[in-house]
Design a protein around this motif. Structure first.
Motif, PDB file in Angstrom:
ATOM      1  N   PRO A  25       2.520  12.131  -5.888  1.00 12.46           N
ATOM      2  CA  PRO A  25       2.931  13.343  -6.966  1.00 12.46           C
ATOM      3  C   PRO A  25       1.501  13.758  -7.665  1.00 12.46           C
ATOM      4  CG  PRO A  25       4.742  11.752  -6.996  1.00 12.46           C
ATOM      5  CD  PRO A  25       3.567  10.967  -5.966  1.00 12.46           C
ATOM      6  N   MET A  26       0.583  12.775  -7.995  1.00 12.90           N
ATOM      7  CA  MET A  26      -0.418  13.120  -8.718  1.00 12.90           C
ATOM      8  C   MET A  26      -1.568  14.097  -7.904  1.00 12.90           C
ATOM      9  SD  MET A  26      -2.144  12.706 -11.889  1.00 12.90           S
ATOM     10  CE  MET A  26      -1.348  11.159 -12.511  1.00 12.90           C
ATOM     11  N   LEU A  27      -1.249  13.769  -6.637  1.00 16.16           N
ATOM     12  CA  LEU A  27      -2.213  14.465  -5.696  1.00 16.16           C
ATOM     13  C   LEU A  27      -1.697  15.798  -5.256  1.00 16.16           C
ATOM     14  CD1 LEU A  27      -4.521  14.445  -3.371  1.00 16.16           C
ATOM     15  CD2 LEU A  27      -2.874  13.419  -1.715  1.00 16.16           C
ATOM     16  N   LEU A  28      -0.218  15.907  -5.319  1.00 17.89           N
ATOM     17  CA  LEU A  28       0.246  17.182  -5.055  1.00 17.89           C
ATOM     18  C   LEU A  28       0.589  18.141  -6.164  1.00 17.89           C
ATOM     19  CD1 LEU A  28       3.102  15.941  -2.812  1.00 17.89           C
ATOM     20  CD2 LEU A  28       0.972  16.778  -2.205  1.00 17.89           C
ATOM     21  N   PHE A  29       0.361  17.686  -7.445  1.00 19.37           N
ATOM     22  CA  PHE A  29       0.912  18.321  -8.411  1.00 19.37           C
ATOM     23  C   PHE A  29       0.085  18.493  -9.661  1.00 19.37           C
ATOM     24  CE2 PHE A  29       5.088  16.670  -6.787  1.00 19.37           C
ATOM     25  CZ  PHE A  29       5.442  18.020  -6.050  1.00 19.37           C
ATOM     26  N   SER A  30      -0.913  17.838  -9.682  1.00 19.81           N
ATOM     27  CA  SER A  30      -1.964  17.778 -10.772  1.00 19.81           C
ATOM     28  C   SER A  30      -2.408  18.976 -11.061  1.00 19.81           C
ATOM     29  CB  SER A  30      -2.789  16.871 -10.431  1.00 19.81           C
ATOM     30  OG  SER A  30      -2.841  15.590 -10.531  1.00 19.81           O
ATOM     31  N   LEU A  31      -2.823  19.913 -10.257  1.00 17.14           N
ATOM     32  CA  LEU A  31      -3.419  21.336 -10.685  1.00 17.14           C
ATOM     33  C   LEU A  31      -2.088  21.899 -11.324  1.00 17.14           C
ATOM     34  CD1 LEU A  31      -5.367  22.119  -7.519  1.00 17.14           C
ATOM     35  CD2 LEU A  31      -6.006  21.183  -9.649  1.00 17.14           C
ATOM     36  N   PHE A  32      -0.917  22.008 -10.903  1.00 22.09           N
ATOM     37  CA  PHE A  32      -0.005  22.762 -11.571  1.00 22.09           C
ATOM     38  C   PHE A  32       0.327  22.182 -12.975  1.00 22.09           C
ATOM     39  CE2 PHE A  32       1.208  23.169  -7.199  1.00 22.09           C
ATOM     40  CZ  PHE A  32       1.266  24.664  -6.881  1.00 22.09           C
ATOM     41  N   ALA A  33       0.315  20.860 -13.210  1.00 23.72           N
ATOM     42  CA  ALA A  33       0.438  20.179 -14.247  1.00 23.72           C
ATOM     43  C   ALA A  33      -0.549  20.886 -15.400  1.00 23.72           C
ATOM     44  CB  ALA A  33       0.196  18.635 -14.234  1.00 23.72           C
ATOM     45  N   GLY A  34      -2.007  20.908 -15.163  1.00 20.56           N
ATOM     46  CA  GLY A  34      -2.839  21.370 -15.762  1.00 20.56           C
ATOM     47  C   GLY A  34      -2.637  22.808 -16.516  1.00 20.56           C
ATOM     48  N   VAL A  35      -1.926  23.583 -15.623  1.00 22.44           N
ATOM     49  CA  VAL A  35      -1.555  24.853 -16.146  1.00 22.44           C
ATOM     50  C   VAL A  35      -0.529  24.633 -17.207  1.00 22.44           C
ATOM     51  CG1 VAL A  35      -0.580  26.975 -15.528  1.00 22.44           C
ATOM     52  CG2 VAL A  35      -2.074  26.314 -13.849  1.00 22.44           C
ATOM     53  N   GLY A  95       0.947  -1.227   0.036  1.00 23.91           N
ATOM     54  CA  GLY A  95       0.022   0.152   0.091  1.00 23.91           C
ATOM     55  C   GLY A  95       0.880   1.331  -0.220  1.00 23.91           C
ATOM     56  N   ILE A  96       2.002   1.302   0.812  1.00 22.46           N
ATOM     57  CA  ILE A  96       2.976   2.325   0.931  1.00 22.46           C
ATOM     58  C   ILE A  96       3.519   2.691  -0.644  1.00 22.46           C
ATOM     59  CG2 ILE A  96       5.152   3.171   1.821  1.00 22.46           C
ATOM     60  CD1 ILE A  96       2.865   3.308   3.640  1.00 22.46           C
ATOM     61  N   LEU A  97       3.904   1.390  -1.303  1.00 18.17           N
ATOM     62  CA  LEU A  97       4.403   1.587  -2.907  1.00 18.17           C
ATOM     63  C   LEU A  97       3.330   2.392  -3.516  1.00 18.17           C
ATOM     64  CD1 LEU A  97       6.374   1.106  -5.167  1.00 18.17           C
ATOM     65  CD2 LEU A  97       4.604  -1.241  -5.410  1.00 18.17           C
ATOM     66  N   GLY A  98       2.163   2.183  -3.280  1.00 17.75           N
ATOM     67  CA  GLY A  98       0.775   3.071  -4.185  1.00 17.75           C
ATOM     68  C   GLY A  98       1.035   4.555  -3.702  1.00 17.75           C
ATOM     69  N   VAL A  99       1.231   4.774  -2.461  1.00 17.54           N
ATOM     70  CA  VAL A  99       1.374   6.063  -1.998  1.00 17.54           C
ATOM     71  C   VAL A  99       2.565   6.786  -2.645  1.00 17.54           C
ATOM     72  CG1 VAL A  99       1.838   7.581   0.105  1.00 17.54           C
ATOM     73  CG2 VAL A  99       0.437   5.394   0.321  1.00 17.54           C
ATOM     74  N   TYR A 120       8.403   7.728 -11.353  1.00 13.64           N
ATOM     75  CA  TYR A 120       7.226   7.376 -12.217  1.00 13.64           C
ATOM     76  C   TYR A 120       6.020   8.413 -12.254  1.00 13.64           C
ATOM     77  CZ  TYR A 120       3.588   4.850 -14.707  1.00 13.64           C
ATOM     78  OH  TYR A 120       2.851   4.319 -15.620  1.00 13.64           O
ATOM     79  N   GLY A 121       5.568   8.503 -10.936  1.00 14.08           N
ATOM     80  CA  GLY A 121       4.256   9.107 -10.426  1.00 14.08           C
ATOM     81  C   GLY A 121       4.358  10.591 -10.705  1.00 14.08           C
ATOM     82  N   ILE A 122       5.473  11.264 -10.331  1.00 14.56           N
ATOM     83  CA  ILE A 122       5.761  12.641 -11.252  1.00 14.56           C
ATOM     84  C   ILE A 122       5.799  12.772 -12.713  1.00 14.56           C
ATOM     85  CG2 ILE A 122       7.564  14.675 -11.222  1.00 14.56           C
ATOM     86  CD1 ILE A 122       8.605  13.590  -8.544  1.00 14.56           C
ATOM     87  N   VAL A 123       6.270  11.977 -13.383  1.00 15.64           N
ATOM     88  CA  VAL A 123       6.240  11.824 -14.826  1.00 15.64           C
ATOM     89  C   VAL A 123       4.991  11.733 -15.358  1.00 15.64           C
ATOM     90  CG1 VAL A 123       6.963  11.306 -16.823  1.00 15.64           C
ATOM     91  CG2 VAL A 123       8.367  11.404 -15.126  1.00 15.64           C
ATOM     92  N   GLN A 124       4.114  10.871 -14.674  1.00 20.11           N
ATOM     93  CA  GLN A 124       2.809  10.550 -15.097  1.00 20.11           C
ATOM     94  C   GLN A 124       1.810  11.761 -14.516  1.00 20.11           C
ATOM     95  OE1 GLN A 124       0.520   7.946 -16.074  1.00 20.11           O
ATOM     96  NE2 GLN A 124       2.395   7.809 -17.522  1.00 20.11           N
ATOM     97  N   THR A 125       2.140  12.578 -13.666  1.00 21.71           N
ATOM     98  CA  THR A 125       1.425  13.727 -13.291  1.00 21.71           C
ATOM     99  C   THR A 125       1.175  14.735 -14.398  1.00 21.71           C
ATOM    100  OG1 THR A 125       1.981  13.297 -10.818  1.00 21.71           O
ATOM    101  CG2 THR A 125       1.041  15.620 -11.815  1.00 21.71           C
ATOM    102  N   PHE A 126       2.320  14.795 -15.289  1.00 23.70           N
ATOM    103  CA  PHE A 126       2.222  15.934 -16.378  1.00 23.70           C
ATOM    104  C   PHE A 126       1.653  14.987 -17.753  1.00 23.70           C
ATOM    105  CE2 PHE A 126       4.692  17.818 -13.381  1.00 23.70           C
ATOM    106  CZ  PHE A 126       4.650  19.060 -13.327  1.00 23.70           C
ATOM    107  N   VAL A 166      -6.451   9.527  -9.977  1.00 23.81           N
ATOM    108  CA  VAL A 166      -5.124   8.757  -9.772  1.00 23.81           C
ATOM    109  C   VAL A 166      -4.573   9.225  -8.492  1.00 23.81           C
ATOM    110  CG1 VAL A 166      -2.780   8.158 -10.314  1.00 23.81           C
ATOM    111  CG2 VAL A 166      -4.667   8.204 -12.004  1.00 23.81           C
ATOM    112  N   GLY A 167      -4.789  10.829  -8.287  1.00 20.98           N
ATOM    113  CA  GLY A 167      -4.197  11.298  -7.045  1.00 20.98           C
ATOM    114  C   GLY A 167      -4.590  11.008  -5.927  1.00 20.98           C
ATOM    115  N   THR A 168      -5.942  10.559  -5.714  1.00 21.53           N
ATOM    116  CA  THR A 168      -6.016   9.980  -4.521  1.00 21.53           C
ATOM    117  C   THR A 168      -6.116   8.446  -4.256  1.00 21.53           C
ATOM    118  OG1 THR A 168      -8.562   9.254  -5.652  1.00 21.53           O
ATOM    119  CG2 THR A 168      -8.304  11.398  -4.525  1.00 21.53           C
ATOM    120  N   THR A 169      -5.292   7.988  -5.167  1.00 17.23           N
ATOM    121  CA  THR A 169      -4.745   6.621  -5.136  1.00 17.23           C
ATOM    122  C   THR A 169      -4.086   6.193  -3.771  1.00 17.23           C
ATOM    123  OG1 THR A 169      -4.984   6.085  -7.417  1.00 17.23           O
ATOM    124  CG2 THR A 169      -3.636   4.406  -6.083  1.00 17.23           C
TER     125      THR A 169
END
Length: 418
Positions: free
Chosen positions: A80-90, A71-75, A136-142, A374-377
Motif C-alpha cells: 500500500p505504501m508503494l501504491l498510495f504514498s504519492l496520493f497520501a502526500g497530497v 516475505g509475502i507478509l512484507g509484500v 495496517y499498511g494502508i493506514v500507515q501510508t497516510f 517503506v513502499g519498496t519494502t
C-alpha cells in the motif's frame, strides 16, 4: 528547611530544574509544550506497535514455517505504501494533520483488536494475517508522512532536526523494550496479549493529540486535480538536487538493507536453532544500537555532509559480515552496530529532505521519502525471503549487504564526478 538546604548545596537550583534545563539545552524541541504532549503519547503507542510487530512475525512464521511466505507478509504490509504514498502526500498538504492523525490512530487500534480477537478464537489463518497486515499498511501510508510533517508545525524549522532526533529516540526505545516485552509475553501469556496491549496503547497518543490546542497549521489551497498535485510535487523534488539525491539513496538502502524483520526469524530458527526469546533479543540489540544513534543525532549540533554515505556504507558492511556469522553473541554485536548506523542514515535523510523543502511541498516530499523507505519494502522482503527460503538466512544477509554496498558505491562515484 532541609529541602532549602539541599537546594543551596546544589548551587541554589533544584536538581529537577537543572535536569530540565540540561535536557532543553541538548534537545531544544522539548521546550515546546505541545510537542512534549505528542511525544509522550507516541512513547506509549510505539511501545505497543513494536510488541505487535514482533509477535506478528513470530506468529506468522509459526503458522506457515515458510521464509518465502514471511516475505509475502512484507509484500502485503508494505505494498500500500508503494501504491498510495504519492496520493497520501497530497492529502497531507491539504488537510489538518492533527485530524488526520486522530483518524489513523483510531484505525490502527481497531486493527490490533481484530487481530487479538482472531487469535483468541483459535481460528486464525495465515491469510487473516496477510489481510490485517494489508489494512495496517494502508493506514500507515497516510499516517507516516502526516506524522513526520507534523513536527515542523509543532517546533518550527529551527528545531526540526531536534524533533526528528527525539522522535527517533522514542521509536528506538520502543524497538528495544518492545521486542523484549513481546518475547516475554509470547512465552508466558501467549500472542493474544501482544495485540491487545497494542490496541489499548493507541489511546495514549489520541489523548496527546487532543491535548494540542494551538500550533502552526500549514495547509495549501485545495486543487481538485489530485494527479496534477502529485506531478507538481514530483517535479519539485526533481528540481531540488539535494532532495532528489537523498530520495535515491533512501531508495537503495530502503529496498535492500532494511529486511531484517524477514531474515532474523529464519536465522534464529534455522541457523541458531533457538526460540522466541533469542529472536526478541536480537531485535532488541538492533534497537539498542538505534537508540544510541538517535540520541547522538538529536544532540549533535554539527552536521557533516558525508554522513549519509558513510552510515549507509557501514550499514551494508554489517550485513555482509553477519552473512558469515553462526554465533549468537557475535550476532548481537553486529546487529547493535547495524541499528546505530541504520538510524543515523534514516534521520539524516529525513532531516535533509524536510529542511530543504518549502512548506507548500513538504507533505509530498515526505510522502516520497515514506515511499522509498517503506513502499519498496515488498521488493526487498520478497527478495530476502526468497533467498532465505532457497539459500538460507546467512546468504540473505550477505546478498542484501553486497547489493547495497555496490549500488551506494556507484552513486558515490557518480555524484563525485558530477
Amino acid at each position: 528547611m532541609n529541602g532549602l538546604r539541599g537546594a543551596e548545596l546544589l548551587g541554589g537550583k533544584l536538581p529537577i530544574k537543572k535536569l530540565s534545563n540540561k535536557l532543553i539545552e541538548n534537545f531544544p524541541a522539548l521546550k515546546y509544550k505541545y510537542f512534549r504532549y505528542f511525544l509522550a503519547g507516541q512513547c506509549v503507542s510505539l511501545m505497543g506497535t513494536w510488541i505487535q510487530r514482533t509477535a506478528q512475525q513470530w506468529v506468522f512464521y509459526s503458522i506457515t514455517k515458510s521464509a518465502f511466505l514471511l516475505g509475502i507478509l512484507g509484500v502485503f504490509q508494505f505494498t500500500p505504501m508503494l501504491l498510495f504514498s504519492l496520493f497520501a502526500g497530497v492529502f497531507v498538504d491539504r488537510f489538518p494533520k492533527k485530524k488526520l492523525l486522530l483518524i489513523t490512530q483510531f484505525l490502527q487500534m481497531l486493527q490490533a483488536f481484530v487481530f487479538a480477537i482472531l487469535i483468541l478464537s483459535g481460528h486464525i489463518k495465515y491469510w487473516h494475517v496477510l489481510i490485517l497486515a494489508g489494512i495496517y499498511g494502508i493506514v500507515q501510508t497516510f499516517d507516516m508522512p502526516t506524522r513526520q510533517s507534523f513536527f515542523i508545525e509543532l517546533v518550527g524549522k529551527e528545531d526540526l532536526i531536534s524533533a526528528i532526533g527525539m522522535n527517533s529516540t522514542i521509536v528506538n526505545i520502543a524497538r528495544i523494550l518492545g521486542p523484549a516485552i513481546s518475547g516475554i509475553i509470547l512465552l508466558k501469556l501467549g500472542p493474544v496479549f501482544c495485540f491487545a496491549i497494542n490496541g489499548f496503547s493507541f489511546i495514549a497518543v489520541m489523548i496527546g493529540l487532543m491535548s494540542i490546542k494551538s500550533y502552526q497549521v500549514n495547509i495549501r489551497k485545495q486543487n481538485c486535480n489530485i494527479i496534477k498535485d502529485i506531478i507538481d510535487g514530483l517535479k519539485y523534488i526533481k528540481s531540488q538536487k539535494v532532495i532528489l539525491t537523498s530520495v535515491i539513496l533512501m531508495l537503495i538502502v530502503g529496498t535492500f538493507a532494511f529486511n531484517n524483520e524477514v531474515i532474523i526469524p529464519v536465522y534464529v530458527k534455522e541457523v541458531l536453532h533457538k526460540s522466541a526469546g533469542v529472536y526478541s533479543t536480537l531485535l532488541t540489540a538492533s534497537g539498542i544500537g538505534a537508540l544510541i544513534g538517535s540520541v547522538k543525532f538529536a544532540s549533535n549540533k554539527k552536521r557533516r555532509s558525508n554522513v549519509i554515505f558513510t552510515s549507509a556504507l557501514i550499514l551494508s558492511m554489517c550485513l555482509i559480515i553477519q552473512g558469515f556469522i553462526h554465533t549468537y553473541y557475535i550476532s548481537i554485536l553486529i546487529l547493535t552496530a547495524y541499528g546505530f548506523f541504520n538510524i543515523i542514515f534514516m534521520a539524516s535523510v529525513n532531516s535533509t529532505i524536510q529542511i530543504n523543502s518549502s512548506d507548500e511541498y513538504r507533505g509530498r516530499a515526505v510522502s516520497v521519502y515514506s515511499l522509498v523507505l517503506v513502499g519498496t519494502t515488498p521488493i526487498g522482503n520478497l527478495f530476502a525471503g526468497t533467498v532465505g527460503q532457497y539459500l538460507g538466512a546467512n546468504m540473505s544477509f550477505l546478498s542484501c549487504g553486497i547489493i547495497t554496498l555496490v549500488l551506494m558505491s556507484i552513486m558515490f562515484f557518480y555524484l563525485k564526478r558530477v
